[in-house]
Design a protein around this motif. Structure first.
Motif, mmCIF file in Angstrom:
data_model
loop_
_atom_site.group_PDB
_atom_site.id
_atom_site.type_symbol
_atom_site.label_atom_id
_atom_site.label_comp_id
_atom_site.label_asym_id
_atom_site.label_seq_id
_atom_site.Cartn_x
_atom_site.Cartn_y
_atom_site.Cartn_z
ATOM 1 N N PHE A 93 -34.762 26.812 27.112
ATOM 2 C CA PHE A 93 -33.794 26.402 26.421
ATOM 3 C C PHE A 93 -32.904 27.548 25.820
ATOM 4 C CE2 PHE A 93 -36.601 22.720 25.547
ATOM 5 C CZ PHE A 93 -35.621 21.899 26.005
ATOM 6 N N VAL A 94 -33.503 28.701 25.973
ATOM 7 C CA VAL A 94 -32.836 30.118 25.541
ATOM 8 C C VAL A 94 -31.692 30.479 26.580
ATOM 9 C CG1 VAL A 94 -33.170 32.625 25.274
ATOM 10 C CG2 VAL A 94 -34.492 30.977 24.044
ATOM 11 N N MET A 95 -32.116 30.238 27.845
ATOM 12 C CA MET A 95 -31.160 30.664 28.969
ATOM 13 C C MET A 95 -30.144 29.555 28.883
ATOM 14 S SD MET A 95 -32.188 33.164 30.249
ATOM 15 C CE MET A 95 -31.115 33.031 31.713
ATOM 16 N N PRO A 117 -23.716 22.291 29.131
ATOM 17 C CA PRO A 117 -24.189 22.333 27.931
ATOM 18 C C PRO A 117 -25.857 22.311 28.025
ATOM 19 C CG PRO A 117 -24.028 20.062 28.788
ATOM 20 C CD PRO A 117 -23.311 21.051 29.546
ATOM 21 N N MET A 118 -25.980 23.010 26.867
ATOM 22 C CA MET A 118 -27.808 23.017 26.619
ATOM 23 C C MET A 118 -28.504 21.502 26.279
ATOM 24 S SD MET A 118 -29.444 25.011 23.519
ATOM 25 C CE MET A 118 -31.406 24.886 22.922
ATOM 26 N N PRO A 119 -29.456 21.199 26.952
ATOM 27 C CA PRO A 119 -29.988 19.931 26.959
ATOM 28 C C PRO A 119 -30.584 19.844 25.661
ATOM 29 C CG PRO A 119 -30.611 20.940 29.141
ATOM 30 C CD PRO A 119 -30.097 22.031 28.184
ATOM 31 N N THR A 179 -33.265 20.790 20.099
ATOM 32 C CA THR A 179 -33.940 21.604 21.192
ATOM 33 C C THR A 179 -33.637 23.067 20.284
ATOM 34 O OG1 THR A 179 -32.119 21.851 22.564
ATOM 35 C CG2 THR A 179 -34.154 20.490 23.270
ATOM 36 N N ASN A 180 -32.599 23.148 19.762
ATOM 37 C CA ASN A 180 -32.234 24.466 19.261
ATOM 38 C C ASN A 180 -33.242 24.903 18.203
ATOM 39 O OD1 ASN A 180 -29.747 23.319 20.331
ATOM 40 N ND2 ASN A 180 -28.863 25.468 19.753
#
Length: 474
Positions: free
Chosen positions: A59-61, A390-392, A397-398
């Motif tokens: 998630f960071v990536m 986009p970040m899933p 998730t953040n």
């Protein structure tokens, strides 16, 4: 979109090199060396720690990917922290990232010295660390293309070594060679032989193992066609985490009983030495050395660019902004290299604990960096920006990722003495950064007096059009 922090750099890194920088960042000495001690302390359940931390790293990536495509910049997350949080956050995150790599470099030099000692026990280990530092510093000072090429081959060697182990380990387990087999996951005290709490306590060292995966984002400012290259490089982290980390630890736990591993010895060396092949352990020992050299090499690359970005904003010593005739931030590289000499002293006085203390302190910088990236992506999304990459699951998730990082910090004082040292370092670092920011704010509001050779008054030190500015010269 370019900023003054990109001025003077050459777009010297291509797709092949960026892909390998990303892979090299995902395979470090935390796996090659650190996994042995953690298996000995935690047992087969260590694979859960790698899986949980690996999910957070993914998630960071993806958060980094969304930010990089929004604005590729050599300053990476420091620039994003300044834009989405505030100038103080850019200052704090930049210096915490430097703390990360300073202590990581100490850990890597310690590992190199220990493994060279395996072959040359009579040679002084502090001298080995000094020579290794001199080599990687020279490589970084020569050119970014040379850095990229060396990192390409370092990463390729690590990938080949891990791939070889995965194949050999899988064969051993499938055909039940010797004592290998899935039964080792539960045969020696169960899957949690030392208890679940120790699995949680191992998260700090596992987070360190994933450190530097964000390096690909820093390379964005020197990458040709970043909008094409970066998504492929970042997406590759998913299968690298699944195969190289979780897969390797799972196989290590099945090939040999967890009681066969010990701290200070690479678990891969332990496995290949047990096969009875005379050269296998030596070959893997060489790979561990190159993995450590690769990480130290990457650390000098990253900190050189971060420090230059900060120096151009008068948030770091001015000489850190110096760009060489080869378009390399030599001031920042030399600044970090001088601090890495402290690692030689730490290794001299605490040879048994130097690696663990350094990795625990480095983890504080890793956690800060990851937290800043995830939070900045949250702010970017709130601004209404919609990315093609986009970040899933954002923003849920953040917050899960930020909660995980907070948990790792809170568990540190309950783990061991080395992590306790790092935990007590937190208020010291916070105070130092706060005082530093106070000084920086005053400098920002105090105009520089005109020099004797400049009767017209002060000029903007970040102006690339200023011919007197050594940073801006090509």
């Amino acid at each position: 979109m370019r900023t003054e922090t990109d001025e003077g750099y050459r777009k010297a890194l291509g797709n092949r090199q960026v892909q390998m920088i990303a892979i090299g960042g995902a395979i470090g000495v935390g796996l090659f060396l650190g996994a042995g001690g953690r298996l000995a302390a935690t047992g087969p359940a260590l694979v859960l720690s790698y899986a949980i931390a690996g999910l957070a790293a993914f998630f960071v990536m993806r958060a980094l990917g969304e930010l990089v495509l929004y604005r590729p910049v050599a300053g990476s997350f420091v620039e994003y922290a300044g834009e989405f949080i505030g100038p103080w956050a850019a200052f704090a995150s930049g210096w915490m990232y430097w703390i990360n790599w300073a202590f990581t470099g100490i850990a890597e030099l310690t590992a190199i010295a220990a493994y060279i000692h395996y072959w040359a026990p009579a040679f002084p280990q502090w001298m080995t660390a000094l020579i290794a530092l001199g080599i990687v510093m020279t490589v970084n000072l020569l050119s970014v293309r040379l850095f990229g090429e060396l990192e390409f081959w370092f990463a390729l060697l690590k990938v080949l070594a891990i791939s070889t182990f995965l194949i050999v380990g899988l064969v051993l387990v499938v055909f039940a060679v010797g004592d290998a087999g899935p039964h080792n996951l539960v045969a020696h005290g169960g899957f949690f032989p030392t208890g679940f709490p120790l699995v949680l306590m191992s998260l700090q060292s596992v987070v360190f193992a994933y450190a530097s995966i964000e390096l690909v984002g820093i390379a964005a400012g020197e990458t040709a066609r970043p909008h094409e290259v970066m998504p492929r490089a970042i997406n590759g982290v998913v299968w690298r985490i699944a195969i190289f980390y979780v897969g390797s630890v799972l196989l290590l736990a099945m090939v040999l009983p967890w009681t066969a591993y010990r701290a200070g010895t690479s678990p891969f060396v332990t496995v290949f030495a047990g096969l009875g092949v005379p050269w296998a352990a030596d070959a893997m020992n060489l790979v561990v050395i190159t993995a450590a050299a690769s990480s130290c090499n990457s650390g000098l690359y990253a900190t050189g660019r971060i420090l230059r970005s900060m120096a151009l904003k008068r948030e770091a010593p001015s000489f850190a902004a110096t760009l060489s005739s080869r378009h390399v931030p030599m001031g920042g590289i030399l600044f970090t290299a001088s601090m890495l000499l402290g690692g030689v002293a730490l290794f001299y006085f605490l040879p048994e604990r130097a690696f663990n203390i350094a990795t625990a302190c480095a983890s504080l910088g890793v956690i800060t960096t990851w937290g800043v990236l995830v939070f900045c992506q949250t702010r970017l999304r709130r601004s209404g920006h919609r990315s093609t990459f986009p970040m899933p699951g954002s923003p849920y998730t953040n917050w899960l990722t930020l909660g995980f990082l907070a948990l790792v910090v809170l568990l540190m004082p309950f783990a061991d003495e080395d992590q306790l040292v790092a935990f007590f370092l937190i208020p010291v670092l916070a105070l130092g950064i706060a005082l530093g920011w106070h000084v920086v704010k005053r400098r920002r509001h105090t105009p520089e007096p005109p020099g004797p050779a400049d009767p017209t008054g002060p000029t903007d030190p970040t102006d690339p059009a200023d011919p007197a500015d050594p940073v801006a010269r090509p």
